[in-house]
Design a protein around this motif. Structure first.
Motif, PDB file in Angstrom:
ATOM      1  N   ALA A   3      33.209  11.275  17.837  1.00 41.29           N
ATOM      2  CA  ALA A   3      32.397  12.761  18.359  1.00 41.29           C
ATOM      3  C   ALA A   3      32.664  12.794  19.844  1.00 41.29           C
ATOM      4  O   ALA A   3      32.590  11.808  20.315  1.00 41.29           O
ATOM      5  N   GLU A   5      30.756  14.576  23.444  1.00 40.94           N
ATOM      6  CA  GLU A   5      30.534  16.217  24.369  1.00 40.94           C
ATOM      7  C   GLU A   5      30.899  15.992  25.130  1.00 40.94           C
ATOM      8  O   GLU A   5      31.547  15.495  26.043  1.00 40.94           O
ATOM      9  N   GLN A  37      26.137  23.240  21.407  1.00 42.18           N
ATOM     10  CA  GLN A  37      25.503  21.944  22.064  1.00 42.18           C
ATOM     11  C   GLN A  37      27.071  21.403  22.378  1.00 42.18           C
ATOM     12  O   GLN A  37      26.732  20.127  23.174  1.00 42.18           O
ATOM     13  N   ARG A  39      29.805  20.521  21.547  1.00 42.34           N
ATOM     14  CA  ARG A  39      29.636  18.415  20.650  1.00 42.34           C
ATOM     15  C   ARG A  39      30.931  19.208  20.266  1.00 42.34           C
ATOM     16  O   ARG A  39      31.437  20.371  19.819  1.00 42.34           O
ATOM     17  N   GLU A  41      33.796  17.222  16.836  1.00 41.19           N
ATOM     18  CA  GLU A  41      33.547  16.330  15.840  1.00 41.19           C
ATOM     19  C   GLU A  41      35.180  16.583  15.317  1.00 41.19           C
ATOM     20  O   GLU A  41      35.849  16.940  14.832  1.00 41.19           O
TER      21      GLU A  41
END
Length: 66
Positions: A3, A5, A37, A39, A41
């Motif tokens: 993951a 950011e 977010q 993010r 993944e």
């Protein structure tokens, strides 16, 4: 699963660019993006974290592993 950011990912075009970059490194990768977010993944079977991070950076973003 790895993951990242990606704070500078702000729109649908960004999501598509990041997804394409990851899949260029690993065509079988499953990419899930949470734009709110910031993010990303990635389920990958073959690509190391460094290769995925470099691909996202080459697309113009600044991924930070989480």
């Amino acid at each position: 699963m790895v993951a990242f950011e990606v704070k500078d990912m702000t729109c649908g075009h960004c999501v598509a660019s990041v997804t394409r970059a990851v899949q260029a490194v690993d065509a079988q990768a499953k990419v899930q993006v949470d734009l709110a977010q910031h993010r990303v993944e990635i389920e990958t079977g073959s690509a190391p974290l460094q290769a995925l991070q470099a691909a996202i950076e080459d697309a113009g973003f600044t991924p930070v592993p989480v």
